[in-house]
Write an enzyme that holds these catalytic residues in place. Structure first.
Site, mmCIF file in Angstrom:
data_model
loop_
_atom_site.group_PDB
_atom_site.id
_atom_site.type_symbol
_atom_site.label_atom_id
_atom_site.label_comp_id
_atom_site.label_asym_id
_atom_site.label_seq_id
_atom_site.Cartn_x
_atom_site.Cartn_y
_atom_site.Cartn_z
ATOM 1 N N PRO A 2 0.980 -1.344 0.101
ATOM 2 C CA PRO A 2 -0.103 0.139 0.083
ATOM 3 C C PRO A 2 0.937 1.318 -0.117
ATOM 4 O O PRO A 2 1.509 1.562 0.747
ATOM 5 C CB PRO A 2 -0.827 -0.114 1.274
ATOM 6 C CG PRO A 2 -0.431 -1.479 1.928
ATOM 7 C CD PRO A 2 0.879 -1.883 1.405
ATOM 8 N N GLU A 3 0.694 2.274 -1.016
ATOM 9 C CA GLU A 3 1.433 3.231 -0.936
ATOM 10 C C GLU A 3 0.230 4.459 -1.121
ATOM 11 O O GLU A 3 -0.896 4.198 -0.795
ATOM 12 C CB GLU A 3 2.206 3.573 -2.437
ATOM 13 C CG GLU A 3 3.135 2.319 -2.311
ATOM 14 C CD GLU A 3 4.148 2.591 -3.651
ATOM 15 O OE1 GLU A 3 4.154 3.607 -4.158
ATOM 16 O OE2 GLU A 3 4.517 1.612 -4.076
ATOM 17 N N HIS A 122 -4.153 -13.812 10.868
ATOM 18 C CA HIS A 122 -3.411 -12.487 11.153
ATOM 19 C C HIS A 122 -4.394 -11.492 11.202
ATOM 20 O O HIS A 122 -3.967 -10.215 10.977
ATOM 21 C CB HIS A 122 -2.319 -12.455 9.949
ATOM 22 C CG HIS A 122 -1.623 -13.443 9.641
ATOM 23 N ND1 HIS A 122 -0.532 -14.110 10.393
ATOM 24 C CD2 HIS A 122 -1.463 -14.355 8.378
ATOM 25 C CE1 HIS A 122 -0.136 -15.128 9.872
ATOM 26 N NE2 HIS A 122 -0.684 -15.318 8.584
ATOM 27 N N ARG A 179 20.479 18.494 -2.813
ATOM 28 C CA ARG A 179 21.013 16.780 -2.535
ATOM 29 C C ARG A 179 21.767 16.314 -3.432
ATOM 30 O O ARG A 179 21.623 16.579 -4.683
ATOM 31 C CB ARG A 179 19.655 16.107 -1.934
ATOM 32 C CG ARG A 179 19.142 16.617 -1.034
ATOM 33 C CD ARG A 179 17.755 15.870 -0.337
ATOM 34 N NE ARG A 179 17.435 16.359 0.882
ATOM 35 C CZ ARG A 179 17.696 16.214 2.075
ATOM 36 N NH1 ARG A 179 18.775 15.340 2.179
ATOM 37 N NH2 ARG A 179 17.011 16.723 3.248
#
Length: 298
Positions: A2-3, A122, A179
């Site tokens: 899941p994002e 679970h 960066r």
DNA sequence: ATATGGCCCTGGTTGC
DNA sequence: TGCAACCAGGGCCATA
């Protein structure tokens, strides 16, 4: 896994179904404590609370909780169902007293079920609701995290990074320009952008035509903006399709998403690029499988 | 500041 | 066919 789009889909689903409902009883299963807040304290905090709103922050699902006012807790009325959304924060969302924060990790699921629905293996948490339904947290791999915050004692949850859907061109440049690390690693860093994971990092880099190993500080302004827009388009498209079901992701109703059918590079190692037919290449970057087209991405 | 690798954890895949 | 070794990977941590 899941994002942002999957978490957004789940949060919307839970919000639409459970807004106004009340948590009557809480059960936590399992042996170890995979939680950020001890199960007993979560149970104490959750019981009796009304669910005011549910939304996504980064990859986190945040349930805003408050005292039940007696008007909607037993029978959430139909007209209230979709009334309050992010655009119109209603009175119910204005003063939450607590938050329940759910991170799904790799294999977490948040499901709205009937009490009769068989308990999936679970299942670590089960919230019984006044409406008679249940909200269940299932997570085989146990990388997920559950946290309870009493807002009278702690600040509300906020993501450390910028929201990829709303980040401006200027912010995007400020985030990455100074960066010098691989752009893929930077996209995965939740302190820079919150919500991007392996799938959408690879897919947005493909759509922007940028190789995952390119250093952030060496990207041109045009490339950075292509990436920002590609990221937003990919994420919005995926949200419209209910997310990507690659491992065992399902939404709050247990329904799979469809964006995995639109993947251009993720998990397509060796297959022909959909744009130029060159075989998709797979490398290891930041410890993650990384997929790209060696011809379309420079 | 950035990179690397281990850890957690289980189900699926691979290898013998 | 059966069982064991292996691996993925989000987030976090220690080390380089």
């Amino acid at each position: 896994m899941p994002e942002l789009p999957e978490v957004e889909t789940i949060a919307r689903g839970v919000h639409e179904r459970l807004r106004g409902d009340q948590i009557v009883e809480v059960w936590f299963g399992g042996h170890r404590e995979p939680f950020k807040t001890p199960a007993a304290r979560q149970a104490r905090g959750l019981e009796g609370q009304a669910i005011l709103a549910v939304h996504r922050t980064g990859k986190h699902i945040v349930c805003e909780l408050g005292p039940a006012d007696g008007s909607v807790q037993s029978h959430p009325s139909r007209k209230n169902k979709d009334a309050a959304r992010v655009e119109h924060p209603g009175a119910m969302e204005s003063n939450p007293a607590a938050q329940w924060i759910v991170h799904l990790g790799m294999t977490g699921r948040l499901l709205v079920t009937t009490p009769e629905a068989p308990m999936a293996a679970h299942t670590h948490a089960r919230l019984s609701l006044a409406s008679g339904r249940e909200l269940r947290f299932v997570d085989p791999r146990r990388f997920g995290r559950l946290e309870f915050r009493d807002l009278s004692r702690s600040p509300g949850f906020s993501a450390p990074g910028a929201d990829p859907l709303n980040v401006t061109a200027e912010e995007f440049v400020q985030l990455f320009r100074p960066r010098r690390l691989a752009i893929k690693a930077a996209l995965l860093n939740q302190k820079l952008l919150s919500g991007v994971g392996n799938i959408y990092a690879d897919e947005s880099l493909f759509r922007a035509g940028i190789r995952p190993r390119r250093l952030t500080g060496r990207l041109t302004g045009a490339e950075l903006d292509r990436l920002r827009l590609a990221l937003r388009e990919v994420l919005e498209h995926a949200i419209r399709l209910g997310g990507s079901s690659v491992s065992d992701y399902v939404d709050a109703d247990g329904v799979r998403g469809f964006f995995q059918l639109e993947h251009c590079v993720y998990l397509r190692t060796g297959l022909a690029c959909l744009r130029c037919q060159t075989p998709i290449r797979r490398i290891l970057l930041a410890g993650r499988g990384t997929h790209y087209c060696p011809r379309c991405q420079m």
